[in-house]
Design an enzyme around this catalytic site. Sequence first.
Site, PDB file in Angstrom:
ATOM      1  CD  GLU A 168      -5.101   0.103  -4.175  1.00 52.84           C
ATOM      2  OE1 GLU A 168      -4.395   0.476  -3.218  1.00 52.84           O
ATOM      3  OE2 GLU A 168      -4.686  -0.643  -5.076  1.00 52.84           O
ATOM      4  CB  CYS A 200      -1.548  -3.051  -7.439  1.00 51.34           C
ATOM      5  SG  CYS A 200      -0.532  -4.033  -8.536  1.00 51.34           S
ATOM      6  CB  SER A 246      -0.912  -0.001   1.228  1.00 51.33           C
ATOM      7  OG  SER A 246      -0.128   0.052   2.394  1.00 51.33           O
ATOM      8  CD  GLU A 303       3.288  -2.847  -8.050  1.00 52.36           C
ATOM      9  OE1 GLU A 303       2.359  -2.005  -7.907  1.00 52.36           O
ATOM     10  OE2 GLU A 303       3.116  -4.055  -7.965  1.00 52.36           O
ATOM     11  CG  LEU A 304       3.979   2.215  -3.410  1.00 47.46           C
ATOM     12  CD1 LEU A 304       4.220   3.592  -2.824  1.00 47.46           C
ATOM     13  CD2 LEU A 304       4.345   1.136  -2.417  1.00 47.46           C
TER      14      LEU A 304
HETATM   15  P1  NAD Z   1      -1.309  -2.870   4.614  1.00 47.29           P
HETATM   16  O1  NAD Z   1      -0.979  -1.504   4.193  1.00 47.29           O
HETATM   17  O2  NAD Z   1      -1.396  -3.169   6.076  1.00 47.29           O
HETATM   18  O3  NAD Z   1      -0.243  -3.913   4.025  1.00 47.29           O
HETATM   19  C1  NAD Z   1       0.084  -4.020   2.665  1.00 47.29           C
HETATM   20  C2  NAD Z   1       1.240  -5.028   2.542  1.00 47.29           C
HETATM   21  O4  NAD Z   1       2.403  -4.481   3.153  1.00 47.29           O
HETATM   22  C3  NAD Z   1       1.002  -6.345   3.287  1.00 47.29           C
HETATM   23  O5  NAD Z   1       1.561  -7.390   2.517  1.00 47.29           O
HETATM   24  C4  NAD Z   1       1.747  -6.164   4.612  1.00 47.29           C
HETATM   25  O6  NAD Z   1       2.218  -7.392   5.149  1.00 47.29           O
HETATM   26  C5  NAD Z   1       2.890  -5.296   4.232  1.00 47.29           C
HETATM   27  N1  NAD Z   1       3.320  -4.387   5.270  1.00 47.29           N
HETATM   28  C6  NAD Z   1       2.538  -3.657   6.090  1.00 47.29           C
HETATM   29  N2  NAD Z   1       3.286  -2.881   6.896  1.00 47.29           N
HETATM   30  C7  NAD Z   1       4.577  -3.123   6.566  1.00 47.29           C
HETATM   31  C8  NAD Z   1       5.818  -2.617   7.027  1.00 47.29           C
HETATM   32  N3  NAD Z   1       5.895  -1.643   7.951  1.00 47.29           N
HETATM   33  N4  NAD Z   1       6.947  -3.108   6.485  1.00 47.29           N
HETATM   34  C9  NAD Z   1       6.896  -4.053   5.514  1.00 47.29           C
HETATM   35  N5  NAD Z   1       5.757  -4.555   5.034  1.00 47.29           N
HETATM   36  C10 NAD Z   1       4.610  -4.095   5.543  1.00 47.29           C
HETATM   37  O7  NAD Z   1      -2.647  -3.238   3.904  1.00 47.29           O
HETATM   38  P2  NAD Z   1      -3.450  -4.593   3.778  1.00 47.29           P
HETATM   39  O8  NAD Z   1      -4.701  -4.459   4.537  1.00 47.29           O
HETATM   40  O9  NAD Z   1      -2.610  -5.807   3.988  1.00 47.29           O
HETATM   41  O10 NAD Z   1      -3.760  -4.501   2.222  1.00 47.29           O
HETATM   42  C11 NAD Z   1      -4.649  -3.553   1.719  1.00 47.29           C
HETATM   43  C12 NAD Z   1      -3.960  -2.464   0.983  1.00 47.29           C
HETATM   44  O11 NAD Z   1      -2.662  -2.852   0.581  1.00 47.29           O
HETATM   45  C13 NAD Z   1      -4.724  -2.181  -0.287  1.00 47.29           C
HETATM   46  O12 NAD Z   1      -5.513  -1.059  -0.128  1.00 47.29           O
HETATM   47  C14 NAD Z   1      -3.663  -1.964  -1.329  1.00 47.29           C
HETATM   48  O13 NAD Z   1      -3.422  -0.596  -1.481  1.00 47.29           O
HETATM   49  C15 NAD Z   1      -2.410  -2.500  -0.757  1.00 47.29           C
HETATM   50  N6  NAD Z   1      -1.832  -3.647  -1.471  1.00 47.29           N
HETATM   51  C16 NAD Z   1      -1.250  -3.382  -2.661  1.00 47.29           C
HETATM   52  C17 NAD Z   1      -0.692  -4.420  -3.356  1.00 47.29           C
HETATM   53  C18 NAD Z   1      -0.033  -4.185  -4.678  1.00 47.29           C
HETATM   54  O14 NAD Z   1       0.047  -5.114  -5.452  1.00 47.29           O
HETATM   55  N7  NAD Z   1       0.480  -2.990  -4.936  1.00 47.29           N
HETATM   56  C19 NAD Z   1      -0.748  -5.707  -2.846  1.00 47.29           C
HETATM   57  C20 NAD Z   1      -1.349  -5.937  -1.605  1.00 47.29           C
HETATM   58  C21 NAD Z   1      -1.888  -4.868  -0.913  1.00 47.29           C
END
Ligand code: NAD
Length: 469
Positions: free
Chosen positions: A373, A276, A221, A242-243
Amino acid sequence: MFIAGEWCDGQNGSAEVLDPATGETVGAVAISGPSDLDRALEAAETAFKSWSQTSAYERSAMLRKAADLLRERAEDIGRLMVSEQGKPFAEAKGEVIGSGDHIDWAAEEGRRMYGRVIPARAANVQQIAYKVPLGVVAGFSPWNFPVSQAVRKIAGALGAGCTIIIKCPEETPYSCAELVRCFEDAGVPNGVVNLVYGVPNEVSEYLIPAHPVRMVSFTGSIPVGKTLGEIAARHVKRCTLELGGHSPFVVAEDANVDAAVKLAATLKYRNAGQVCAAPSRFYIHDAHYERFVDGFVAASKELKVGAGFDDGVQMGPLANARRLDAMEGFVADAVDRGAKLVTGGRRIGNKGNFFEPTVLTEIPEDAQVMVDEPFGPIAPILPFSSLETAIEKANALPYALAAFAFGTSQSTVDQLSRGLEAGMVSINHFGIASPETPFGGMKESGYGSEGGVEGMDAFVTTKFVSAAA
Ligand code: NAD
């Protein structure tokens, strides 16, 4: 976890892994602590010395072997993925097979890391600039595509001559572990690939500043990307982010609307919208609006939603309960602001994270689902009368990962391809995300690329040598 060539438990115990289709426990995932991460850092640093000196030809052969193993094991790995992530089995298996292509690409591109000879100012001087691998990579991959997101980081790093410590998602640990096992079984030396799990922020805050780490690659994210980007900047570490995205899907007046509906519904509901680059704001020319909404709603209602192993299932559950809460919040907010809920909008049943394919119309531009998103199966559809205005709206958010559009005349295609601000623009078909093409965003969707030659460049730096005879 897999550290220094050994499969091991974590210093900080384990956490539960849940099946998103049932909510039941399918197993456990190791949780690392500092001593595990220290071992991984030491292993990756030591292995870098020899891996970076291994010929690209030899590295390539090992990677090609890993790709073959991955394809051979696609059925079993796909099954693991369904049980931990929820997507339909055909999608899971397809993801694993497609990931083999990413390894093949990195294997071959690693053999084409050319340098150049630069004419010198003196006859006895030879000047060369060439690419050298950066060092140890700290990778962080997400749960939506457990194998195909991790593979871009692992294969890119290894093909370029780097070693990697990858923190794969705790929600979906098993298919990632089997991906790593393919590299182990292909003969990749100990310490070149290290796999850890843990408390995400604890792992990233420990690994990124660590001395051996020279590059950070994160997919996830925007808020988390900003935090990791800040840590990387503070410690002068190269970073690929890649966000998130909030991709517009624009259907112009001269578009083939039936083809647009078909692709729009397929892309929207793939992986339950947790992609994403999924289209998430639909701008449709007035001339086609009604037909598009009718077609899209019909496709949404026909979609077979269910557990990933059930026959004919086209959309599985959301990967975790957080996403379910998020979907309910988006729909409630939109309806409160006057949007029309045309279909869907509710959780299905009370077991597992199933959510109805959802279509919203008459939605104000400031509704939460229009600015944040959605990352789920919600489609807001809006009409427009001028293509310029539609492009302006498409570009109005800080997100700029992907954009999709339909239109037939050369001038419409030109206007869309020049006008849409996104790292990837796909017109009249789905044409992004193959290993040989750049994959990455603009604006807050991130920087750097994870595909094409650009994707390999992310793992190397230029070294210049000037030698006088
Ligand atoms: P989140 O922001 O809590 O986590 C997103 C991802 O980052 C997860 O895989 C998590 O394990 C990892 N993460 C979280 N905090 C981290 C940190 N401090 N250091 C390293 N990794 C960390 O959100 P979520 O509830 O798991 O997923 C929902 C959001 O995440 C969505 O709204 C979307 O924007 C985003 N997402 C994007 C992709 C992508 O392909 N760009 C993939 C998965 C999630």
